[in-house]
Each structure stands twice: as C-alpha cells, then as structure tokens.
Motif scaffolding. Structure first.
Motif, mmCIF file in Angstrom:
data_model
loop_
_atom_site.group_PDB
_atom_site.id
_atom_site.type_symbol
_atom_site.label_atom_id
_atom_site.label_comp_id
_atom_site.label_asym_id
_atom_site.label_seq_id
_atom_site.Cartn_x
_atom_site.Cartn_y
_atom_site.Cartn_z
ATOM 1 N N ILE A 268 0.836 -1.190 -0.010
ATOM 2 C CA ILE A 268 -0.283 0.036 0.096
ATOM 3 C C ILE A 268 0.989 1.270 -0.067
ATOM 4 N N LYS A 269 0.588 1.850 -0.922
ATOM 5 C CA LYS A 269 1.241 3.511 -0.990
ATOM 6 C C LYS A 269 -0.024 4.451 -1.356
ATOM 7 N N ASN A 270 -0.432 5.099 -0.284
ATOM 8 C CA ASN A 270 -1.818 5.724 -0.558
ATOM 9 C C ASN A 270 -1.688 7.186 -1.105
ATOM 10 N N PRO A 271 -2.267 7.412 -2.421
ATOM 11 C CA PRO A 271 -2.201 8.376 -3.044
ATOM 12 C C PRO A 271 -3.188 9.577 -2.563
ATOM 13 N N TYR A 272 -3.938 9.221 -1.576
ATOM 14 C CA TYR A 272 -4.928 10.245 -1.267
ATOM 15 C C TYR A 272 -4.230 10.844 0.218
ATOM 16 N N TYR A 273 -3.199 10.345 0.675
ATOM 17 C CA TYR A 273 -2.586 10.831 1.735
ATOM 18 C C TYR A 273 -1.115 11.290 1.641
ATOM 19 N N GLY A 274 -0.464 10.609 0.741
ATOM 20 C CA GLY A 274 0.956 10.412 0.737
ATOM 21 C C GLY A 274 1.614 10.226 1.965
ATOM 22 N N SER A 275 2.626 10.901 2.478
ATOM 23 C CA SER A 275 3.402 10.429 3.583
ATOM 24 C C SER A 275 2.588 10.650 4.989
ATOM 25 N N GLN A 276 1.307 11.339 4.678
ATOM 26 C CA GLN A 276 0.788 11.953 6.018
ATOM 27 C C GLN A 276 0.419 10.242 6.552
ATOM 28 N N MET A 277 -0.161 9.349 5.589
ATOM 29 C CA MET A 277 -0.875 8.003 6.100
ATOM 30 C C MET A 277 -0.509 7.209 4.888
ATOM 31 N N LEU A 278 0.825 7.107 4.556
ATOM 32 C CA LEU A 278 1.357 6.180 3.456
ATOM 33 C C LEU A 278 0.777 4.837 3.127
ATOM 34 N N THR A 279 0.784 4.025 4.338
ATOM 35 C CA THR A 279 0.378 2.702 4.370
ATOM 36 C C THR A 279 -1.121 2.424 4.604
ATOM 37 N N CYS A 280 -1.882 3.669 4.877
ATOM 38 C CA CYS A 280 -3.360 3.346 5.191
ATOM 39 C C CYS A 280 -4.021 2.768 3.891
ATOM 40 N N GLY A 281 -4.560 1.651 4.127
ATOM 41 C CA GLY A 281 -5.477 1.058 3.117
ATOM 42 C C GLY A 281 -5.238 -0.516 2.887
ATOM 43 N N SER A 282 -6.062 -1.255 2.208
ATOM 44 C CA SER A 282 -5.729 -2.586 2.001
ATOM 45 C C SER A 282 -6.143 -2.988 0.376
ATOM 46 N N THR A 283 -5.530 -4.112 -0.174
ATOM 47 C CA THR A 283 -6.035 -4.543 -1.195
ATOM 48 C C THR A 283 -7.142 -5.334 -1.509
ATOM 49 N N VAL A 284 -8.144 -4.847 -1.873
ATOM 50 C CA VAL A 284 -9.704 -5.611 -1.849
ATOM 51 C C VAL A 284 -9.720 -6.277 -3.095
#
Length: 282
Positions: free
Chosen positions: A262-278
């Motif tokens: 996970i490399k979050n495009p909506y938060y960048g470095s603020q929450m880089l790994t926030c999310g999951s593969t669905v």
C-alpha cells in the motif's frame, strides 16, 4: 400524388433549414451510419439531436447522415458516440453488443465494421510463435499507454507532487486521445464507450491544476472508471485494486496499483500505508 410528394419534401427541407438556422457556429458534415428502416431513422436522429446544438438527418436508403452542430459546444465524435450507445454503428464507433441485441428485429442491420472473432491458430510443425505473439501484443497493448500513464499520476500523488501530477495527467490525456477504438476487443470497446468521456474529463481537470487536494478529488472518479476498463483488458502482470477507508471525508476511495504494497495516493506521507488490497486483477 407527385405534387403532394414535392410539397412534403419541401416542408421537410424547410424545417431542417429553420432548425439549422437556430444553431450558432454551425458546422455541417456527412457521415455513414448503419441502420435499416424508419424506426432506425427515428432512434438515430433522437440520439444525435441536441436542442440548439446538434441536428442529425439520416437517410435510410443511402445510410448517410447530415450532421449540423455548434462547433464550440460539441463535435462529430461526441454525436456519433451517442448514436453508437443507442445501438447504431458508424465507421468511427461501434454500438455495444448488448444494446445492438436489444434493437427491434427490423432494425438489426448488418454490422459490417464489427471485428470478427479470430479462429484458433492451427497447430503446425514449424514455429510461428514469435509472429503470433507480436500480433497479439499489438492488440493487447492498445490500452497499455493509458494504464501506464494512470499509474504515473498515482505515483505522483503518492509523493503529493502537484507539478508532476499535472504533467503526468497531460500525458494521460494524450494517451486517451491516441486510443484506436477499432483495435479494442469487443468487451474493451463496450466499456471504453461508457467511460472515455469521464476519463478525459478527470484527466483534464487534474492536468489543469497544481492543487493536490483538487487533483485527488478527480483521481477518485478517474480510478473508478479506470477500474472498469482494466477489468476487461488483458494484463501481463497482476494489478491491485486498493481501498483507503479514510479518503473522501471518511466515505472511502479506491485506486489501482501495480504493487500489492500500500502506497496511499490520497494522503501520501501523512498516511502512506493506510488502506488494503480489495481485489487482484489478472
């Protein structure tokens, strides 16, 4: 009877002329649209007509349509796309198969431009694999540039780099325009017809600004439509459909990635790994 026919013809021509006069910046072109009967004529013209913007006059005998439109508000392609979505092929755009199949029996015209399914290659003793692979790759890769430029936009948003995101979105727009619809598979073509306008709209808005927040707003819908397209396109390597529950004011938003990490495009470095593969698309 002849005099009555002439009168009716004159009235139709007069009506068409009056309608044309209502269109500003008028441009008139003639194109071929496939169909059979009077019912086809009604559907084609209804799909193409826009009040004070576009008028379509189709002849069922010649299959030729005279299209007059406001060149500052629309263009021939946009009109033909609407007609294709109503079930009628032109030399530029094909109707989705499911829409064509639902036309009345009398309207089921011969689809002379529809790609014919290829026969399975014959097994031979000598090796033509390299030639076959090259041909198949040309067809499979028709949308590759679109997908690769989308991933570049995503990567720039991961870095919260508005300047690079804008540049990559311009490249994406160029790739979208370069797609040759007649080389798409039937499934790709059907989805492409439904999403191409929205893809271009979002890519254009991302390209026009350096504001990362605004770019991310349009990236949400860009990703939604890109997902629909990539689902029906053959991929050489897996593509991962990923989800951030925090994006979009807590409503969640998705994106596509070539990496499972996970490399979050909506938060960048603020929450880089926030999310999951669905979903993994192969």
């Amino acid at each position: 009877m002849k005099s009555l026919k002439y009168v009716m013809t004159a009235l139709v021509m007069l009506s068409f002329g009056v309608s044309n006069a209502q269109i500003k910046n008028a441009k008139t072109e003639t194109v071929k649209i496939y169909g059979n009967c009077g019912m086809c004529e009604s559907t084609i013209e209804k799909a193409g007509n826009i009040k004070k913007t576009a008028i379509v006059d189709w002849n069922k005998d010649t299959k030729m349509a005279t299209i007059t439109y406001d060149a500052k508000k629309t263009n021939q392609d946009e009109i033909l796309k609407r007609i294709a979505l109503a079930g009628y092929d032109s030399d530029k755009f094909l109707a989705p198969d499911d829409v064509y199949a639902k036309l009345p029996e009398c309207c089921l015209y011969e689809r002379v431009n529809k790609p014919v399914a290829k026969a399975e290659p014959k097994t031979e003793t000598h090796d033509h694999s390299s030639h076959t692979a090259s041909t198949e790759m040309q067809e499979v890769n028709q949308l590759t540039s679109v997908f690769e430029n989308y991933f570049s936009v995503k990567d720039a948003l991961v870095k919260s780099d508005g300047n690079t995101t804008s540049t990559k979105a311009k490249d994406l727009l160029t790739a979208l325009v370069a797609v040759q619809m007649n080389k798409l598979s039937n499934e790709e073509h059907t989805v492409w017809m439904k999403v191409m306008k929205d893809l271009a709209f979002d890519a254009e808005h991302i390209a026009e600004t350096k504001d990362v927040a605004h770019q991310r707003d349009h990236f949400m819908s860009l990703s939604k439509n890109m997902y629909e397209l990539i689902k029906v396109s053959k991929q050489e390597t897996p593509v991962y459909y990923q989800h951030c529950p925090m994006a979009n004011k807590g409503k969640g938003a998705n994106w596509l990635s070539k990496e499972n990490a996970i490399k979050n495009p909506y938060y960048g470095s603020q929450m880089l790994t926030c999310g999951s593969t669905v979903e993994t698309i192969k």
